[in-house]
Motif scaffolding. Structure first.
Motif, PDB file in Angstrom:
ATOM      1  N   ALA A 178       0.783  -1.239   0.000  1.00  0.00           N
ATOM      2  CA  ALA A 178       0.000   0.000   0.000  1.00  0.00           C
ATOM      3  C   ALA A 178       0.813   1.287   0.000  1.00  0.00           C
ATOM      4  O   ALA A 178       0.272   2.338  -0.340  1.00  0.00           O
ATOM      5  CB  ALA A 178      -1.007   0.018   1.150  1.00  0.00           C
ATOM      6  N   VAL A 179       2.083   1.264   0.360  1.00  0.00           N
ATOM      7  CA  VAL A 179       2.975   2.420   0.215  1.00  0.00           C
ATOM      8  C   VAL A 179       4.219   1.927  -0.513  1.00  0.00           C
ATOM      9  O   VAL A 179       5.005   1.163   0.052  1.00  0.00           O
ATOM     10  CB  VAL A 179       3.345   3.052   1.565  1.00  0.00           C
ATOM     11  CG1 VAL A 179       4.381   4.161   1.359  1.00  0.00           C
ATOM     12  CG2 VAL A 179       2.104   3.627   2.243  1.00  0.00           C
ATOM     13  N   PRO A 180       4.420   2.343  -1.765  1.00  0.00           N
ATOM     14  CA  PRO A 180       5.540   1.840  -2.560  1.00  0.00           C
ATOM     15  C   PRO A 180       6.887   2.283  -1.992  1.00  0.00           C
ATOM     16  O   PRO A 180       6.965   3.164  -1.123  1.00  0.00           O
ATOM     17  CB  PRO A 180       5.303   2.466  -3.940  1.00  0.00           C
ATOM     18  CG  PRO A 180       3.871   2.897  -3.953  1.00  0.00           C
ATOM     19  CD  PRO A 180       3.548   3.235  -2.534  1.00  0.00           C
ATOM     20  N   PRO A 181       7.967   1.684  -2.487  1.00  0.00           N
ATOM     21  CA  PRO A 181       9.303   2.097  -2.063  1.00  0.00           C
ATOM     22  C   PRO A 181       9.530   3.589  -2.299  1.00  0.00           C
ATOM     23  O   PRO A 181       8.941   4.195  -3.203  1.00  0.00           O
ATOM     24  CB  PRO A 181      10.233   1.250  -2.940  1.00  0.00           C
ATOM     25  CG  PRO A 181       9.415   0.052  -3.302  1.00  0.00           C
ATOM     26  CD  PRO A 181       8.007   0.541  -3.428  1.00  0.00           C
ATOM     27  N   GLY A 182      10.418   4.165  -1.498  1.00  0.00           N
ATOM     28  CA  GLY A 182      10.642   5.603  -1.482  1.00  0.00           C
ATOM     29  C   GLY A 182      10.811   6.279  -2.824  1.00  0.00           C
ATOM     30  O   GLY A 182      10.194   7.338  -3.064  1.00  0.00           O
ATOM     31  N   PRO A 183      11.647   5.754  -3.725  1.00  0.00           N
ATOM     32  CA  PRO A 183      11.809   6.434  -5.010  1.00  0.00           C
ATOM     33  C   PRO A 183      10.513   6.571  -5.794  1.00  0.00           C
ATOM     34  O   PRO A 183      10.338   7.514  -6.558  1.00  0.00           O
ATOM     35  CB  PRO A 183      12.813   5.529  -5.740  1.00  0.00           C
ATOM     36  CG  PRO A 183      13.573   4.838  -4.665  1.00  0.00           C
ATOM     37  CD  PRO A 183      12.582   4.606  -3.566  1.00  0.00           C
ATOM     38  N   VAL A 184       9.584   5.635  -5.618  1.00  0.00           N
ATOM     39  CA  VAL A 184       8.297   5.708  -6.293  1.00  0.00           C
ATOM     40  C   VAL A 184       7.403   6.740  -5.611  1.00  0.00           C
ATOM     41  O   VAL A 184       6.760   7.564  -6.273  1.00  0.00           O
ATOM     42  CB  VAL A 184       7.613   4.330  -6.311  1.00  0.00           C
ATOM     43  CG1 VAL A 184       6.214   4.418  -6.915  1.00  0.00           C
ATOM     44  CG2 VAL A 184       8.464   3.338  -7.087  1.00  0.00           C
ATOM     45  N   VAL A 185       7.379   6.724  -4.280  1.00  0.00           N
ATOM     46  CA  VAL A 185       6.555   7.680  -3.530  1.00  0.00           C
ATOM     47  C   VAL A 185       7.012   9.111  -3.802  1.00  0.00           C
ATOM     48  O   VAL A 185       6.195  10.036  -3.919  1.00  0.00           O
ATOM     49  CB  VAL A 185       6.610   7.372  -2.028  1.00  0.00           C
ATOM     50  CG1 VAL A 185       5.942   8.486  -1.224  1.00  0.00           C
ATOM     51  CG2 VAL A 185       5.914   6.049  -1.736  1.00  0.00           C
ATOM     52  N   MET A 211       4.302  14.619  -7.363  1.00  0.00           N
ATOM     53  CA  MET A 211       4.381  15.534  -8.496  1.00  0.00           C
ATOM     54  C   MET A 211       3.085  15.477  -9.302  1.00  0.00           C
ATOM     55  O   MET A 211       2.906  16.220 -10.257  1.00  0.00           O
ATOM     56  CB  MET A 211       5.564  15.159  -9.395  1.00  0.00           C
ATOM     57  CG  MET A 211       6.905  15.195  -8.702  1.00  0.00           C
ATOM     58  SD  MET A 211       7.295  16.816  -7.998  1.00  0.00           S
ATOM     59  CE  MET A 211       7.543  17.751  -9.509  1.00  0.00           C
ATOM     60  N   SER A 212       2.189  14.582  -8.889  1.00  0.00           N
ATOM     61  CA  SER A 212       0.926  14.370  -9.596  1.00  0.00           C
ATOM     62  C   SER A 212      -0.215  15.094  -8.880  1.00  0.00           C
ATOM     63  O   SER A 212      -0.414  14.921  -7.671  1.00  0.00           O
ATOM     64  CB  SER A 212       0.631  12.865  -9.663  1.00  0.00           C
ATOM     65  OG  SER A 212      -0.736  12.621  -9.884  1.00  0.00           O
ATOM     66  N   ALA A 228      -3.031   3.587  -8.016  1.00  0.00           N
ATOM     67  CA  ALA A 228      -2.483   2.357  -8.578  1.00  0.00           C
ATOM     68  C   ALA A 228      -1.520   2.645  -9.725  1.00  0.00           C
ATOM     69  O   ALA A 228      -0.531   1.929  -9.920  1.00  0.00           O
ATOM     70  CB  ALA A 228      -3.616   1.456  -9.060  1.00  0.00           C
ATOM     71  N   GLU A 229      -1.794   3.700 -10.493  1.00  0.00           N
ATOM     72  CA  GLU A 229      -0.928   4.035 -11.622  1.00  0.00           C
ATOM     73  C   GLU A 229       0.489   4.342 -11.162  1.00  0.00           C
ATOM     74  O   GLU A 229       1.461   4.081 -11.880  1.00  0.00           O
ATOM     75  CB  GLU A 229      -1.493   5.234 -12.394  1.00  0.00           C
ATOM     76  CG  GLU A 229      -2.800   4.965 -13.108  1.00  0.00           C
ATOM     77  CD  GLU A 229      -4.013   5.134 -12.209  1.00  0.00           C
ATOM     78  OE1 GLU A 229      -5.141   5.082 -12.729  1.00  0.00           O
ATOM     79  OE2 GLU A 229      -3.843   5.315 -10.979  1.00  0.00           O
ATOM     80  N   ILE A 230       0.619   4.894  -9.982  1.00  0.00           N
ATOM     81  CA  ILE A 230       1.933   5.174  -9.413  1.00  0.00           C
ATOM     82  C   ILE A 230       2.567   3.886  -8.910  1.00  0.00           C
ATOM     83  O   ILE A 230       3.727   3.590  -9.183  1.00  0.00           O
ATOM     84  CB  ILE A 230       1.805   6.212  -8.282  1.00  0.00           C
ATOM     85  CG1 ILE A 230       1.394   7.569  -8.861  1.00  0.00           C
ATOM     86  CG2 ILE A 230       3.108   6.326  -7.491  1.00  0.00           C
ATOM     87  CD1 ILE A 230       0.946   8.567  -7.833  1.00  0.00           C
ATOM     88  N   ALA A 231       1.785   3.106  -8.182  1.00  0.00           N
ATOM     89  CA  ALA A 231       2.312   1.864  -7.604  1.00  0.00           C
ATOM     90  C   ALA A 231       2.779   0.888  -8.672  1.00  0.00           C
ATOM     91  O   ALA A 231       3.691   0.088  -8.437  1.00  0.00           O
ATOM     92  CB  ALA A 231       1.257   1.213  -6.720  1.00  0.00           C
ATOM     93  N   THR A 264       4.596   1.302 -11.049  1.00  0.00           N
ATOM     94  CA  THR A 264       5.999   1.520 -11.436  1.00  0.00           C
ATOM     95  C   THR A 264       6.981   0.967 -10.409  1.00  0.00           C
ATOM     96  O   THR A 264       8.192   1.077 -10.600  1.00  0.00           O
ATOM     97  CB  THR A 264       6.270   3.016 -11.641  1.00  0.00           C
ATOM     98  OG1 THR A 264       6.188   3.700 -10.377  1.00  0.00           O
ATOM     99  CG2 THR A 264       5.259   3.635 -12.607  1.00  0.00           C
ATOM    100  N   SER A 265       6.478   0.364  -9.329  1.00  0.00           N
ATOM    101  CA  SER A 265       7.355  -0.072  -8.235  1.00  0.00           C
ATOM    102  C   SER A 265       8.407  -1.074  -8.693  1.00  0.00           C
ATOM    103  O   SER A 265       9.545  -1.069  -8.222  1.00  0.00           O
ATOM    104  CB  SER A 265       6.526  -0.682  -7.100  1.00  0.00           C
ATOM    105  OG  SER A 265       5.649   0.262  -6.540  1.00  0.00           O
ATOM    106  N   GLY A 266       8.034  -1.949  -9.603  1.00  0.00           N
ATOM    107  CA  GLY A 266       8.974  -2.963 -10.061  1.00  0.00           C
ATOM    108  C   GLY A 266      10.244  -2.385 -10.650  1.00  0.00           C
ATOM    109  O   GLY A 266      11.296  -3.037 -10.619  1.00  0.00           O
ATOM    110  N   SER A 267      10.173  -1.158 -11.157  1.00  0.00           N
ATOM    111  CA  SER A 267      11.337  -0.557 -11.808  1.00  0.00           C
ATOM    112  C   SER A 267      12.453  -0.212 -10.833  1.00  0.00           C
ATOM    113  O   SER A 267      13.602  -0.046 -11.247  1.00  0.00           O
ATOM    114  CB  SER A 267      10.917   0.706 -12.565  1.00  0.00           C
ATOM    115  OG  SER A 267      10.463   1.706 -11.659  1.00  0.00           O
ATOM    116  N   VAL A 268      12.142  -0.103  -9.538  1.00  0.00           N
ATOM    117  CA  VAL A 268      13.179   0.237  -8.549  1.00  0.00           C
ATOM    118  C   VAL A 268      13.572  -0.962  -7.702  1.00  0.00           C
ATOM    119  O   VAL A 268      14.439  -0.845  -6.832  1.00  0.00           O
ATOM    120  CB  VAL A 268      12.718   1.401  -7.639  1.00  0.00           C
ATOM    121  CG1 VAL A 268      12.347   2.618  -8.458  1.00  0.00           C
ATOM    122  CG2 VAL A 268      11.551   0.986  -6.740  1.00  0.00           C
TER     123      VAL A 268
END
Length: 294
Positions: free
Chosen positions: A128-135, A140-141, A249-252, A254-258
């Protein structure tokens, strides 16, 4: 399956805090950290399944949440949850086979705990809270800022009056907004129980105030606070509800990328919101148990 009724409540002192915690099972430690506005009972579906899988499943009530004591040092910023996780690891006799699991604020505590003491934790699960670089990019949205109005509201003195007003109706509305269609009555009641006593609502709000206002943070916790925004060095499973009304969800997605450590993966859970482990426990638990067995 271990019966829900077999979950026991105990207490232990760790890191200067008198923690109350739920526990079931024996074996390597599986420490589960809750978020806001929630309680250790948020893990009531996962704890028995972890016990069945051979873990000693433990869910503490976070510092400030009754019946755990208030923090005598007055510290509630996100990083301190990671400090507490490692203090509990030591107090509960955890070893290098232990795993760390967290939701919401507990996710940030999980990142911090895993980064601060990487040898304590074999695998890490966050939801429910993605890793820091994603958050960091999330705010910015405009759409995310709109969803996060409650964070900034809770920095104001008005929140001290509004949050507990009308039987914590404010809290019920947050649950309904974040997990549309989920019957949150039991969970809100559990949270209200945790707010019973002087200083409890102040403590719950302090997590936001101390984390979002750097001038309230303690210099001794700088390393821990930075760790709360870092990606753990262990294999990480990240879970997010596709209907989450708190973190888009659109933000979350991207979590796999980090998440670059081998064995890590991010999973979107359909038909679930922010409290996905309560809404779709059969799906979430299966994902967690499969990952921990890897």
């Amino acid at each position: 399956m271990v019966a829900y009724s077999n979950i026991e409540q105990h207490s232990i002192r760790a890191g200067g805090i008198d923690f109350s915690y739920l526990s079931v099972g024996t074996g390597p430690l599986a420490l589960c950290i809750h978020g806001y506005p929630d309680s250790a009972w948020t893990w009531r579906h996962l704890l028995p399944d972890l016990a069945d899988a051979g873990f000693r499943a433990v869910a503490p009530f976070n510092r400030g949440y009754a019946p755990t004591s208030l923090a005598p040092d007055g510290r509630y910023q996100a990083g301190v949850l990671g400090v507490d996780a490692n203090a509990l690891h030591a107090a509960l006799g955890g070893d290098s086979d232990a795993v760390l699991i967290g939701h919401d604020w507990g996710a940030m505590g999980t990142y911090a705990g895993a980064v601060l003491e990487p040898d304590n934790w074999r695998r890490v699960v966050a939801a429910a809270v993605p890793p820091g670089p994603v958050v960091a990019g999330a705010f910015m949205s405009y759409d995310q800022l709109r969803l996060s109005w409650y964070m900034f509201f809770q920095l104001t003195p008005l929140a001290d009056l509004v949050v507990p007003a009308d039987g914590f109706e404010f809290i019920s509305r947050l649950w309904q907004d974040w997990s549309p269609g989920y019957d949150c009555a039991e969970d809100v009641t559990r949270f209200v129980d945790c707010m019973n006593g002087d200083g409890r609502v102040d403590a719950a709000l302090a997590y936001y105030r101390h984390t979002l206002q750097p001038e309230l943070q303690h210099p001794e916790l700088e390393t821990a606070q930075n760790a709360a925004y870092a990606v753990p060095p262990q294999p990480l499973l990240y879970l997010h509800g596709r209907n989450d009304g708190c973190m888009r969800a659109e933000i979350a997605e991207t979590s796999g990328s980090v998440m670059t450590v081998a064995g890590s993966r991010a999973v979107m859970v359909d038909d679930a919101g922010h409290f996905l482990h309560l809404e779709r426990p059969e799906v979430v638990n299966a994902e967690i148990l499969s990952f921990l067995a890897g």
